[in-house]
Scaffold this motif. Structure first.
Motif, PDB file in Angstrom:
ATOM      1  N   VAL A   1      40.985  33.557 -76.858  1.00  0.00           N
ATOM      2  CA  VAL A   1      42.322  33.379 -76.405  1.00  0.00           C
ATOM      3  C   VAL A   1      42.580  32.185 -77.407  1.00  0.00           C
ATOM      4  O   VAL A   1      43.833  31.730 -77.594  1.00  0.00           O
ATOM      5  CB  VAL A   1      42.606  32.942 -75.127  1.00  0.00           C
ATOM      6  N   SER A   2      41.593  31.374 -77.753  1.00  0.00           N
ATOM      7  CA  SER A   2      41.553  30.353 -78.495  1.00  0.00           C
ATOM      8  C   SER A   2      40.382  29.942 -79.304  1.00  0.00           C
ATOM      9  O   SER A   2      39.473  30.513 -78.934  1.00  0.00           O
ATOM     10  CB  SER A   2      42.044  29.103 -77.649  1.00  0.00           C
TER      11      SER A   2
ATOM     12  N   ASP B   1      43.081  25.775 -91.277  1.00  0.00           N
ATOM     13  CA  ASP B   1      42.211  26.917 -90.936  1.00  0.00           C
ATOM     14  C   ASP B   1      42.635  27.895 -90.175  1.00  0.00           C
ATOM     15  O   ASP B   1      42.233  29.071 -90.273  1.00  0.00           O
ATOM     16  CB  ASP B   1      40.837  25.909 -90.044  1.00  0.00           C
ATOM     17  N   ARG B   2      43.357  27.631 -89.115  1.00  0.00           N
ATOM     18  CA  ARG B   2      44.121  28.642 -88.244  1.00  0.00           C
ATOM     19  C   ARG B   2      45.006  29.446 -89.106  1.00  0.00           C
ATOM     20  O   ARG B   2      44.954  30.818 -88.924  1.00  0.00           O
ATOM     21  CB  ARG B   2      44.764  28.093 -87.145  1.00  0.00           C
ATOM     22  N   VAL B   3      45.774  28.772 -89.768  1.00  0.00           N
ATOM     23  CA  VAL B   3      46.671  29.670 -90.850  1.00  0.00           C
ATOM     24  C   VAL B   3      45.912  30.548 -91.681  1.00  0.00           C
ATOM     25  O   VAL B   3      46.228  31.671 -92.003  1.00  0.00           O
ATOM     26  CB  VAL B   3      47.547  28.817 -91.656  1.00  0.00           C
ATOM     27  N   GLN B   4      44.684  30.043 -92.365  1.00  0.00           N
ATOM     28  CA  GLN B   4      43.825  30.753 -93.471  1.00  0.00           C
ATOM     29  C   GLN B   4      43.071  31.916 -92.570  1.00  0.00           C
ATOM     30  O   GLN B   4      43.096  32.926 -93.017  1.00  0.00           O
ATOM     31  CB  GLN B   4      42.823  29.833 -93.757  1.00  0.00           C
ATOM     32  N   LEU B   5      42.844  31.892 -91.205  1.00  0.00           N
ATOM     33  CA  LEU B   5      42.316  32.755 -90.555  1.00  0.00           C
ATOM     34  C   LEU B   5      43.372  33.978 -90.384  1.00  0.00           C
ATOM     35  O   LEU B   5      42.922  35.137 -90.140  1.00  0.00           O
ATOM     36  CB  LEU B   5      41.963  32.392 -88.775  1.00  0.00           C
ATOM     37  N   GLY B   6      44.462  33.892 -90.299  1.00  0.00           N
ATOM     38  CA  GLY B   6      45.677  34.596 -90.316  1.00  0.00           C
ATOM     39  C   GLY B   6      46.451  34.657 -89.116  1.00  0.00           C
ATOM     40  O   GLY B   6      46.108  35.150 -87.769  1.00  0.00           O
TER      41      GLY B   6
ATOM     42  N   ALA C   1      45.174  30.701 -80.315  1.00  0.00           N
ATOM     43  CA  ALA C   1      45.489  29.427 -80.247  1.00  0.00           C
ATOM     44  C   ALA C   1      44.432  28.726 -80.844  1.00  0.00           C
ATOM     45  O   ALA C   1      43.203  29.208 -80.967  1.00  0.00           O
ATOM     46  CB  ALA C   1      45.983  28.927 -78.999  1.00  0.00           C
ATOM     47  N   VAL C   2      44.941  27.512 -81.406  1.00  0.00           N
ATOM     48  CA  VAL C   2      43.472  26.339 -81.964  1.00  0.00           C
ATOM     49  C   VAL C   2      43.847  25.291 -80.967  1.00  0.00           C
ATOM     50  O   VAL C   2      44.858  24.769 -80.872  1.00  0.00           O
ATOM     51  CB  VAL C   2      43.692  26.278 -83.213  1.00  0.00           C
TER      52      VAL C   2
ATOM     53  N   PRO D   1      54.204  26.577 -82.747  1.00  0.00           N
ATOM     54  CA  PRO D   1      53.900  25.536 -81.699  1.00  0.00           C
ATOM     55  C   PRO D   1      52.984  25.755 -80.557  1.00  0.00           C
ATOM     56  O   PRO D   1      52.283  25.362 -80.097  1.00  0.00           O
ATOM     57  CB  PRO D   1      55.283  24.843 -81.236  1.00  0.00           C
ATOM     58  N   GLY D   2      53.302  27.270 -80.194  1.00  0.00           N
ATOM     59  CA  GLY D   2      52.698  27.855 -78.911  1.00  0.00           C
ATOM     60  C   GLY D   2      51.424  28.061 -79.246  1.00  0.00           C
ATOM     61  O   GLY D   2      50.561  28.370 -78.365  1.00  0.00           O
ATOM     62  N   LEU D   3      50.851  28.054 -80.191  1.00  0.00           N
ATOM     63  CA  LEU D   3      49.546  28.185 -80.758  1.00  0.00           C
ATOM     64  C   LEU D   3      48.711  27.188 -80.996  1.00  0.00           C
ATOM     65  O   LEU D   3      47.616  27.278 -81.254  1.00  0.00           O
ATOM     66  CB  LEU D   3      49.325  29.326 -82.014  1.00  0.00           C
ATOM     67  N   LEU D   4      48.983  25.933 -80.693  1.00  0.00           N
ATOM     68  CA  LEU D   4      48.489  24.905 -80.828  1.00  0.00           C
ATOM     69  C   LEU D   4      48.272  24.196 -79.304  1.00  0.00           C
ATOM     70  O   LEU D   4      49.252  23.991 -78.502  1.00  0.00           O
ATOM     71  CB  LEU D   4      49.222  23.728 -81.447  1.00  0.00           C
TER      72      LEU D   4
END
Length: 178
Positions: A26-27, A71-76, A84-85, A114-117
């Motif tokens: 989940v994160s 890094d999270r953007v690069q993960l896809g 989330a990160v 923003p909900g993924l941070l």
């Protein structure tokens, strides 16, 4: 420590946060590490207190958020739309003027939902200046950023205090569980 930042010795390592029921990630939690040239891999408790005293914490903290988002953007984002990160934020960093604006700009520059941070704060952030911290957290949540209390049970706040905090989650300290 400032030279370590310049030399690229400060890095993030990631560990998954799992939903045990569905057995899904989940994160991912960003964990700060210092690859010291002579002492090896140093955990944050070995160098962050020094950063707090020298005000370097703001630079390190913003670097960690920026890097975790990248890094999270690069993960896809499309490939893993719900993962989330999580990034730790110090009370001092949160209290800095312009923190919310800078964070919002970082999210916008990356088209990062923003909900993924998830920003993780220790209990001490709520004790030092509770009214200001609660107001800042309300603003973060208005942006869509989730706020988690990290290391709960280390002696600062009681369980009854939690019901007044506008947070999305709680990570209980292992000593509290023991």
């Amino acid at each position: 420590l400032p030279l370590a930042m310049q030399r690229g010795e400060i890095d993030l390592h990631y560990q998954p946060i799992l939903d045990i029921g569905t057995r899904t990630v989940v994160s991912i939690e960003a964990l700060l590490r210092w690859r010291h040239p002579t002492r090896g891999l140093l955990l944050p408790e070995r160098f962050l207190p020094m950063a707090e005293q020298s005000n370097l914490i703001r630079e390190i903290g913003m670097w960690a958020i920026r890097r975790a988002l990248d890094d999270r953007v690069q993960l896809g984002l499309a490939e893993y739309p719900n993962a989330a990160v999580s990034v730790n934020v110090s009370a001092r960093q949160l209290a800095e003027e312009g923190f919310l604006g800078t964070l919002n700009a970082m999210l916008g520059e990356r088209n990062f939902p923003p909900g993924l941070l998830r920003l993780e704060l220790t209990e001490s952030a709520f004790i030092e200046n509770p009214e200001r911290t609660i107001a800042l957290i309300a603003e973060l949540r208005r942006l869509g950023v989730r706020v988690i209390i990290d290391n709960f049970g280390t002696g600062y706040a009681s369980l009854s205090y939690l019901k007044n905090l506008p947070v999305d989650g709680l990570k209980i300290d292992r000593t509290f569980i023991r």
